[in-house]
Design a protein around this motif. Structure first.
Motif, PDB file in Angstrom:
ATOM      1  N   LEU A  42      18.707  37.479 116.073  1.00 52.77           N
ATOM      2  CA  LEU A  42      17.266  37.540 116.740  1.00 52.77           C
ATOM      3  C   LEU A  42      16.488  36.580 115.880  1.00 52.77           C
ATOM      4  O   LEU A  42      15.470  36.084 116.675  1.00 52.77           O
ATOM      5  N   TRP A  45      17.144  33.382 117.423  1.00 53.19           N
ATOM      6  CA  TRP A  45      16.669  33.193 118.695  1.00 53.19           C
ATOM      7  C   TRP A  45      15.001  33.300 118.821  1.00 53.19           C
ATOM      8  O   TRP A  45      14.381  33.245 119.887  1.00 53.19           O
ATOM      9  N   MET A  47      13.230  35.740 117.937  1.00 50.19           N
ATOM     10  CA  MET A  47      12.973  37.148 118.442  1.00 50.19           C
ATOM     11  C   MET A  47      12.615  38.141 117.470  1.00 50.19           C
ATOM     12  O   MET A  47      13.068  39.063 117.525  1.00 50.19           O
ATOM     13  N   TYR A  50      11.484  41.739 117.282  1.00 50.11           N
ATOM     14  CA  TYR A  50      12.552  42.992 117.950  1.00 50.11           C
ATOM     15  C   TYR A  50      13.258  43.333 117.148  1.00 50.11           C
ATOM     16  O   TYR A  50      14.281  44.386 117.292  1.00 50.11           O
ATOM     17  N   ALA A  93      19.940  38.679 125.606  1.00 51.12           N
ATOM     18  CA  ALA A  93      18.681  38.645 125.961  1.00 51.12           C
ATOM     19  C   ALA A  93      18.498  37.830 127.415  1.00 51.12           C
ATOM     20  O   ALA A  93      18.826  36.536 127.429  1.00 51.12           O
ATOM     21  N   LEU A  98      16.276  42.966 126.224  1.00 50.39           N
ATOM     22  CA  LEU A  98      17.322  42.622 125.125  1.00 50.39           C
ATOM     23  C   LEU A  98      18.215  43.853 125.240  1.00 50.39           C
ATOM     24  O   LEU A  98      17.765  45.003 124.976  1.00 50.39           O
ATOM     25  N   GLU A 150      18.660  48.860 126.375  1.00 48.74           N
ATOM     26  CA  GLU A 150      17.536  47.921 126.793  1.00 48.74           C
ATOM     27  C   GLU A 150      16.456  48.280 126.222  1.00 48.74           C
ATOM     28  O   GLU A 150      15.815  49.005 126.519  1.00 48.74           O
ATOM     29  N   VAL A 153      11.249  43.277 126.428  1.00 52.06           N
ATOM     30  CA  VAL A 153      10.610  42.242 125.412  1.00 52.06           C
ATOM     31  C   VAL A 153       9.202  41.804 126.242  1.00 52.06           C
ATOM     32  O   VAL A 153       9.067  41.808 127.534  1.00 52.06           O
ATOM     33  N   VAL A 157      12.574  35.590 128.546  1.00 54.16           N
ATOM     34  CA  VAL A 157      13.300  34.905 127.777  1.00 54.16           C
ATOM     35  C   VAL A 157      13.462  33.544 128.091  1.00 54.16           C
ATOM     36  O   VAL A 157      13.578  33.024 129.166  1.00 54.16           O
TER      37      VAL A 157
END
Length: 190
Positions: A42, A45, A47, A50, A93, A98, A150, A153, A157
Motif C-alpha cells: 500500500l 501504491w 495508499m 489504508y 485495488a 481494496l 473489501e 476507498v 483507484v
C-alpha cells in the motif's frame, strides 16, 4: 444529422487495477509477514492511509489457515512443504474497493463466533465486519477457498499512482513456498 461511431467488440475501456500477491508457508511467521506485505504494497501504491486497517484485516484472515494447515513446531525443509501447508495472500485495488484476500487448501469456511467476554479469541470476523464493507468466501476451480474482505476507498483507484520500479519485499527463507524437489538417492547395487 450527427454521425454515430460504431463501436467494436474489440474496444475495451480498461478499469485501473492494482494487484499484488505472494504464496508463503503456513508457519506462525506468515501472519506478521502478511501484515508487512500489506503495508509495503500500500505504500508502494501510495495508499498509505489504508495500510493499518488492511494489515489488521489481513492478519485476521491469515491467522485461521495458518493455525489449521500450518507447520507447527519443527523447522521444515523446503521439500517437506506441501500445498496444504501453503497460503496465498493478495491485495487488489479496483475502482473504490481494496480487496484483502487469503487462499488456503482447506474447504472449511470460517465461522463467525459469539465468544464470551473472557475468551482470548474468536473475534476475528467480527473485527473484519467492523472494518470492511463486506467479506465473503469463494471456491476457486483449483480447490480450497479464498476469504475476501473489501475496504472502501475514498477515491477511485488510479494505477498510475504505483511507481514502476520499487524495491521488492524480501520473503524470509522459512516462509518461502518453493516447488517440491525430489531427493536424489544413490542407486542401489543389483
Amino acid at each position: 444529422m450527427v454521425a454515430m461511431r460504431e463501436s467494436s467488440a474489440d474496444e475495451v475501456t480498461p478499469i485501473p487495477l492494482l494487484a499484488a500477491s505472494r504464496c508463503v508457508a503456513a508457519v506462525s511467521e506468515a501472519v506478521p509477514w502478511s501484515r508487512a506485505f500489506v503495508r509495503h504494497t500500500l505504500t508502494r501504491w501510495r495508499m498509505d492511509e489504508y495500510a493499518e486497517a488492511a494489515a489488521l484485516v489481513m492478519s485476521e484472515l491469515a491467522i485461521n489457515p495458518v493455525k489449521a494447515a500450518g507447520l507447527p513446531g519443527a523447522r521444515r525443509e523446503p521439500w517437506q512443504i506441501e500445498s496444504k501447508h501453503v497460503i496465498a495472500v493478495q491485495l487488489r485495488a479496483i475502482q473504490r474497493g481494496l480487496h484483502v484476500e487469503v487462499w488456503d487448501a482447506s474447504d472449511a469456511a470460517p465461522m463467525r463466533q459469539a465468544p464470551s467476554p473472557e475468551a482470548e479469541g474468536g473475534r476475528g470476523l467480527m473485527l473484519v465486519e467492523q472494518l470492511c464493507s463486506g467479506w465473503d468466501v469463494y471456491r476457486p476451480l483449483v480447490g480450497g477457498k479464498i476469504v475476501s474482505a473489501e475496504l472502501l476507498v475514498r477515491h477511485p483507484v488510479d494505477d498510475s499512482r504505483a511507481p514502476a520500479a520499487w524495491p521488492p519485499l524480501r520473503l524470509p527463507q522459512r516462509l518461502r513456498a518453493t516447488e517440491r524437489r525430489a531427493r536424489v538417492r544413490p542407486e542401489l547395487p543389483l
